[in-house]
Each structure stands twice: as structure tokens, then as C-alpha cells.
Design a protein around this motif. Structure first.
Motif, mmCIF file in Angstrom:
data_model
loop_
_atom_site.group_PDB
_atom_site.id
_atom_site.type_symbol
_atom_site.label_atom_id
_atom_site.label_comp_id
_atom_site.label_asym_id
_atom_site.label_seq_id
_atom_site.Cartn_x
_atom_site.Cartn_y
_atom_site.Cartn_z
ATOM 1 N N GLU A 307 0.888 -1.300 -0.089
ATOM 2 C CA GLU A 307 -0.084 0.068 -0.067
ATOM 3 C C GLU A 307 0.782 1.308 -0.009
ATOM 4 O O GLU A 307 0.155 2.372 -0.200
ATOM 5 C CB GLU A 307 -0.922 -0.088 1.254
ATOM 6 N N GLU A 308 2.310 1.148 0.315
ATOM 7 C CA GLU A 308 3.049 2.244 0.467
ATOM 8 C C GLU A 308 4.078 2.549 -0.772
ATOM 9 O O GLU A 308 5.132 3.339 -0.514
ATOM 10 C CB GLU A 308 3.762 2.184 1.718
ATOM 11 N N VAL A 310 4.397 2.712 -5.223
ATOM 12 C CA VAL A 310 3.640 3.242 -6.297
ATOM 13 C C VAL A 310 4.532 2.830 -7.609
ATOM 14 O O VAL A 310 5.635 2.707 -7.713
ATOM 15 C CB VAL A 310 3.125 4.768 -6.186
ATOM 16 N N THR A 330 -0.854 2.183 -6.500
ATOM 17 C CA THR A 330 -0.082 1.256 -5.412
ATOM 18 C C THR A 330 0.079 -0.125 -6.064
ATOM 19 O O THR A 330 -0.588 -0.627 -6.783
ATOM 20 C CB THR A 330 -0.643 1.336 -4.182
#
Length: 401
Positions: A307-308, A310, A330
Motif C-alpha cells: 500500500e506504500e 507506487v 499502489t
């Protein structure tokens, strides 16, 4: 907190605590970074993805009478012979022009353009026989004009992978906003944004877990193709100055590494030739990098989640070096199977095998826990100030004259 020497002593005593990147990312959801740093000695990362900027250096051994090879084919696939007399380099993406070779040089089952250098490397590692045909430059000390034989990995001298560009720290997501299918290095991109393809396995990938390459360096011992390898240098197209998020992970293609390792010790499970329709041959390669937990900062970086991080969504329908993008997504979105582009739901798929990437990390972990794999101190840091220089030839002064 620790030194590599101290960790190696624990490894040799089979007392080292080793977690895969997956295990670490799961545990830090339950315990603090400080607690995790106290418990674990090594984090194992892994990837299994196409790495076409790879190849094998081979020394064939001298013939009698000797030959100075200047053209060479392995099962019809050309190898570069501009070295010493019997040294050759077989690129993973090399492909043969079968129509230009005599009928007797290639077995009928190999008369397919889908076979490339990566397949030859895989077959040699697997112990299979490969047909070699060579043409020599006749000199006083190398009088032989040609040579044909069958080789295996046991009938040649050196056989090692030397890969100029592996382990992209991040890459792009390919889509096609045009009206016709496109066959690319990411595979088939369907028109009108019908699919999106990404190649990096995300947060478990080695260089996402050491984003500024503070731990990984030249001389770092790694898992390469099922054997032991080393980081030899920065990779080609190494671009560490890519824009980065506050967690230091890059927003697109960034650092790369050149890798080296003895192919005779590798396993064909982790080195597989592949072919992209209407594009060409490549090599699926398993690479695992151990990250010693020297301090809490190592754990903070290794805690990064999908999720962190990209990647940019790039439209391949525009045939330019710099293509338009549809923004950033992401890896959690990519791995969900769908992303949204301009309000449209688009299916996603990885080129990397997420499952095999995890297995690479697990196998490396098992080697370390068994005391069979120790860590190395980097002999030099990987340069982190490299710019990316394109070749816009028509704008050069030489082309203007």
C-alpha cells in the motif's frame, strides 16, 4: 546493534533468526519496529521475474588444431565471439535466423523462433546437450576455419552468468489506450485499456527493502538462479535519482544492479528461458538478497507494505521514449486484480511470479538457517548519484553538421 561478523557467527552456529520479507511485514503489524529489530538477524527478500539484460560467459576450451572463433551459434542462437579465441557471450534475448543456417545445424524440433538465448542457458544449466557451430579467423597460431560439436555444462570450462541489468528497484505498469493490440516487453497489451501489466513483485522485491542501498552493495552475496552469486556493479540504466516518496521508495524505474554467479551451480528451476510473442526472448530469473539487521532503520525500511509503494501507469500506444501516463497506482491496487483508469476498471496481471518470488526468499532463508550461506560486507557502495542519459540523436551536434 549488530555487525555482519556477529551475524555470521550466529549463522555458523545455526543460531541466527531469519525471517522472509513477508514474515517481517506481517510481524511488524503485531510488534514494534524496536522489538522486531531485537529479535531478527536477517531479512530474506526475493523475486522471480523476466530479466532480459542477462547472459552467460562461456569458455569452450581450445580445439586441436586451435580455432579463433569469430562467429558462433548454440543450437542456432548466435553468441558474441569478440573476445579471446574460445570465449563467447550468449545473451538471454539473442535469437536465431534459422533460414540463414544449413539444414544440418539445427534439430527439427528447435526450428522455432520462440527459442532464444535464455532457453539455451536454461538447458545448459539443466545438463542438456547443445549443438555448437563456430567459424574461425584463420591465423598462424589459429589455423582452424570451422568447428562443430556437442557441448554440455560439464564439457566446457567457465560457464557463469554475468547480467548487466537485473533487479530493477521499480518499474512501470503498461497499458494500451490505442485501437490495436500491442506486443511489448510486458507481453500483450490489449487495446482500449482492456488490461494492465506490471513486472515487479512489489514489497517483497529486494531493492524496495533497502531503498537507498545503504546495506546492499558491490560484493554482496546473493541467491542467484538457485546458486550463489554476487552483486558485481551498478546495473545499466541505473537511475537512483528517480523521484521518491517520503519512505524513500522510488515512483518509477530507479536503481539496477549487475549480477554475477557460477551457472554450473545453478538450478534450472530458477533460470528459465521465455518468449514474448512478437517481441522476443528473455529469461525468468530467481534472485534473493539477504538484508542483515544492523539497526532499527533496516527494519523500518523492510516494513514497507504494498500500500506504500507506487508505479506509474504508462500508455504504450504512443510510440515515444517518454510516453504519457495515467498517474500512479499502489502495488496493493495492482495485486487486487483491478485498477481504475479515467473511471474505467482495468484488469491487472503480473509478469513476475509472486509465488516463486516468495519461494526464492524461503529457500534463501533455509540456506542461512542451515549455516550454508553467510553474509558478506560490501567492498564498495553502489553509486547513488547517477543520472539517466537518453540518446536523442537528431538533436546532437554531430547530426547537425
Amino acid at each position: 546493534m549488530r555487525t555482519i561478523a556477529e551475524i555470521n557467527e550466529k549463522i555458523l552456529q545455526k543460531k541466527a533468526v531469519v525471517w522472509t520479507a513477508d514474515e517481517l511485514k506481517s510481524k511488524v503489524q503485531e510488534i514494534s519496529v524496536t522489538q522486531a529489530a531485537k529479535q531478527v538477524d536477517v531479512i530474506c527478500t526475493g523475486t522471480f521475474e523476466p530479466m532480459e539484460s542477462s547472459g552467460a560467459l562461456i569458455n569452450l576450451g581450445h580445439t586441436d588444431p586451435p580455432i579463433k572463433i569469430r562467429q558462433c551459434w548454440l543450437d542456432g542462437i548466435p553468441a558474441y565471439a569478440g573476445f579471446g579465441a574460445v570465449d563467447i557471450y550468449l545473451g538471454a534475448s539473442a535469437m536465431g535466423d534459422y533460414n540463414s543456417l544449413p539444414e544440418t545445424t539445427i534439430e527439427s524440433e528447435n526450428r522455432q523462433l520462440e527459442r532464444g538465448g535464455g532457453h539455451i542457458i536454461q538447458d545448459l544449466i539443466a545438463g542438456k546437450t547443445i549443438q555448437l557451430r563456430a567459424i574461425g579467423q584463420m591465423t598462424d597460431c589459429y589455423p582452424r576455419a570451422s568447428f562443430e560439436t556437442i557441448i554440455t555444462k560439464d564439457s566446457i570450462n567457465q560457464f557463469y552468468l554475468f547480467n548487466p541489468r537485473n533487479l530493477y528497484q521499480n518499474f512501470i505498469v503498461g497499458v494500451n489506450g490505442g485501437e490495436k493490440p500491442l506486443y511489448t516487453y510486458l507481453g500483450l497489451l490489449y487495446p482500449r485499456l482492456l488490461n494492465a501489466v506490471y513486472s515487479n513483485p512489489g514489497a517483497i522485491s529486494p531493492l524496495f527493502n533497502d531503498p537507498d542501498l545503504q546495506i546492499i552493495g558491490i560484493g554482496t552475496r546473493i541467491f542467484l538462479g538457485g546458486g550463489i552469486g554476487y552483486i558485481a556493479w551498478e546495473g545499466t540504466q541505473h537511475f537512483p535519482l528517480q523521484k521518491r516518496l517520503p519512505n524513500r521508495t522510488p515512483i518509477g524505474p530507479a536503481a539496477t544492479l549487475a549480477l554475477i554467479g557460477d551457472a554450473k551451480q545453478m538450478n534450472a528451476t530458477w533460470v528459465r528461458g521465455c518468449y514474448f510473442k512478437n517481441y522476443g526472448a528473455s529469461l525468468m530469473l530467481g534472485v534473493g538478497v539477504p538484508i542483515p539487521v544492523l539497526n532499527e532503520e533496516v527494519i523500518r525500511h523492510c516494513s514497507v507494505q504494498d500500500e506504500e509503494i507506487v508505479a506509474p501507469v504508462v500508455d504504450f500506444s504512443i510510440p515515444r521514449r517518454v510516453r504519457p501516463t495515467f498517474g500512479l497506482v499502489t502495488y496493493a491496487q495492482l495485486k487486487s486484480g483491478k485498477i481504475t483508469i479515467e473511471g474505467k476498471s482495468v484488469r491487472t496481471a503480473p509478469l513476475a511470479s509472486i509465488s516463486f518470488s516468495r519461494q526464492v526468499a524461503v529457500e534463501l532463508k533455509q540456506w542461512i538457517e542451515a549455516g550454508e550461506f553467510t553474509l558478506t560486507e560490501a567492498v564498495a557502495s553502489v553509486p547513488m548519484e547517477r543520472t539517466f542519459v537518453p540518446q536523442d540523436r537528431w538533436g546532437s551536434p554531430l547530426m547537425m553538421e
